[in-house]
Design a protein around this motif. Structure first.
Motif, PDB file in Angstrom:
ATOM      1  N   PHE A  80       0.842  -1.208   0.000  1.00 44.14           N
ATOM      2  CA  PHE A  80       0.000   0.000   0.000  1.00 44.14           C
ATOM      3  C   PHE A  80       0.871   1.250   0.000  1.00 44.14           C
ATOM      4  N   ASP A  84      -3.132   5.084  -0.674  1.00 44.26           N
ATOM      5  CA  ASP A  84      -3.991   3.901  -0.517  1.00 44.26           C
ATOM      6  C   ASP A  84      -4.524   3.809   0.906  1.00 44.26           C
ATOM      7  N   ILE A 136      -6.089  -3.740  -2.279  1.00 40.07           N
ATOM      8  CA  ILE A 136      -6.554  -2.485  -1.704  1.00 40.07           C
ATOM      9  C   ILE A 136      -8.063  -2.360  -1.812  1.00 40.07           C
TER      10      ILE A 136
END
Length: 497
Positions: A80, A84, A136
């Protein structure tokens, strides 16, 4: 049609009805007065533990989101970015907003007790599923659903606690319960310290196990709630006076060993026209016409504290890692003292909300928080703070900001009529969080990504300005609700002269 007496249900409650229409029944009852005249007891402590633990769960979730951010960025399966993480955290808050609105409406419609089981089930399922995330998009979806469960919990739990706790304890109790968020924060931080230590466990597995902790804690809470009764105040208005009387009598026997004497001069009665629901048109008219200044106050307090808290706390770990070089597995050590300051604030200052009063303390705590954030933000921008001194600064700021934020929930939950209380909590939490909270983490994530201390300082100044503005609004519009019954602060819509 002339009203005809029906037999008294029990104690100080009498029902009169225009048969056969159930909605035309009129109740004359002393239930609110009897609840407010009880002394603190084991019953109230159990209610606080079983219901107030919602805030511990939220503290756990929010802290994990912050403390695990470094591990999520370093995860070989996820990778990430700061952006994100900001989007995922905003997704959690967006879920809380929508969950609060939907479940808040249901809480006023079908009762407090049913909802605090439904919302806990949603939370349990979603937080356990978060541990299985593989992208995500999926992570954000599960965080959204976890937020929906927590948002629904706020409405059902705050309204229930307000309606069961005696008036003279309401302010301090509400602030301490809301402050218990930081017990969850400390628990989350401690868990992160252990589970993110590469010497103990693979960090990519550790963050998944950390989320499972919330699900396990939720299962314990589910059992604790089995014996919590429905709110007698909700029951008496929604056509169930017999059930309300039975619950109050049981509470009195558990607290006093006997029911209270209906002839006591300090027990007052009120007359209500029972109903099975409140139309949304009446809800809107109540919130935005009859109580529009209280609506303005609730909205401003909620929005200011939501931005202040969510923007800073969701990015707490990012500031430590990106600007102070603290490793991801050590972030939990810095959250622990921060959490301690946040919990001690409501405990030490909470009683002043019942003595000095709501207006004085809300204005003071909001104003102090805003001024201190601006000062510490300036020191951060010129680079004179270390990781430790930054944490100390945050401890002092949030010693005042924690009771301020809790006071926002207290204000909304006690200054609107019973029939719309849960939806009022939901609506102002949703609007406030939507305006001040959802955008905050994403904004600060972007500011931190610039690598500029001055950019982050601008974000701190925005949070400071919002808190100071809220302090001014509180001084003008706060309601003197300290030590007063809920019915005297805001008469039920079903009230009859």
């Amino acid at each position: 049609m002339e009203l005809q007496h029906s037999p008294a249900v029990s104690h100080g409650t009498t029902v009169r009805a225009t048969a056969p229409a159930q909605d035309d029944r009129i109740i004359e009852t002393d239930i609110p007065s009897r609840l407010d005249h009880l002394t603190w007891s084991g019953f109230h402590t159990r209610v606080v533990l079983a219901l107030g633990i919602t805030w511990i769960l939220d503290g756990l979730e929010v802290t994990l989101a912050g403390a695990l951010s470094g591990a999520l960025k370093q995860s070989p399966s996820l990778h990430f970015s700061n952006f994100d993480l900001g989007i995922a955290n905003s997704g959690y808050l967006a879920g809380a907003v929508l969950g609060a609105l939907g479940f808040g409406w249901l809480t006023d419609r079908i009762g407090r007790r049913k909802l605090f089981f439904i919302t806990l089930a949603v939370y349990l399922t979603a937080t356990a599923a978060t541990a299985l995330s593989w992208s995500i998009a999926i992570y954000t979806l599960f965080r959204f659903l976890t937020g929906a469960g927590i948002g629904g919990e706020y409405t059902a739990i705050n309204s229930t606690i307000q309606e069961l706790v005696p008036a003279r304890y309401r302010g301090w109790t509400d602030l301490v319960i809301n402050g218990s968020f930081w017990i969850g924060a400390a628990f989350g931080a401690s868990s992160a310290i252990i589970l993110l230590d590469p010497a103990v466990i693979d960090p990519d597995l550790g963050w998944r196990l950390a989320y499972l902790i919330g699900a396990c804690l939720g299962l314990i809470v589910l059992v604790m709630r089995m014996w919590i009764p429905e709110s007698p105040r909700w029951l008496m208005i929604h056509g169930h006076p017999e059930a309300a009387e039975a619950i109050v009598a049981d509470i009195e026997r558990s607290v006093l060993g006997h029911t209270q004497d209906a002839a006591r001069p300090n027990l007052t009665t009120i007359r209500l026209r029972m109903r099975d629901h409140t139309p949304l048109t009446e809800v809107a008219r109540t919130l935005f016409s009859s109580y529009r200044t209280r609506a303005l106050l609730g909205l401003v307090l909620m929005a200011a504290q939501a931005f202040f808290y969510n923007a800073i706390f969701f990015t707490f770990a990012l500031v430590l890692t990106d600007f102070y070089g603290i490793s991801a597995d050590a972030v939990g050590w810095y959250i622990l003292p921060f959490a301690a300051g946040n919990f001690i604030g409501p405990v030490l200052l909470g009683r002043l909300f019942d003595t000095l009063g709501r207006r004085t303390m809300i204005t003071f705590t909001y104003g102090a928080s805003g001024i201190l954030l601006a000062l510490s933000g300036y020191l951060f921008s010129i680079g004179v703070l270390s990781a430790r001194s930054q944490t100390v600064a945050w401890m002092v700021i949030f010693f005042f900001a924690s009771p301020a934020a809790s006071a926002a929930y207290l204000t909304v939950s006690e200054t609107f009529p019973l029939e719309v209380r849960a939806l009022a909590i939901a609506l102002f939490y949703a609007i406030g969080t939507g305006v001040g909270g959802v955008a905050g983490p994403a904004l600060f994530g972007a500011l931190i990504d610039t690598g500029s201390r001055d950019s982050v300082f601008m974000g701190y100044l925005l949070g400071s300005a919002l808190m100071i503005a809220a302090a001014l609004v509180a001084w003008r519009y706060s309601v003197a609700a300290e030590r007063k019954s809920l019915e005297s602060v805001a008469r039920p819509l079903a009230f009859l002269e």
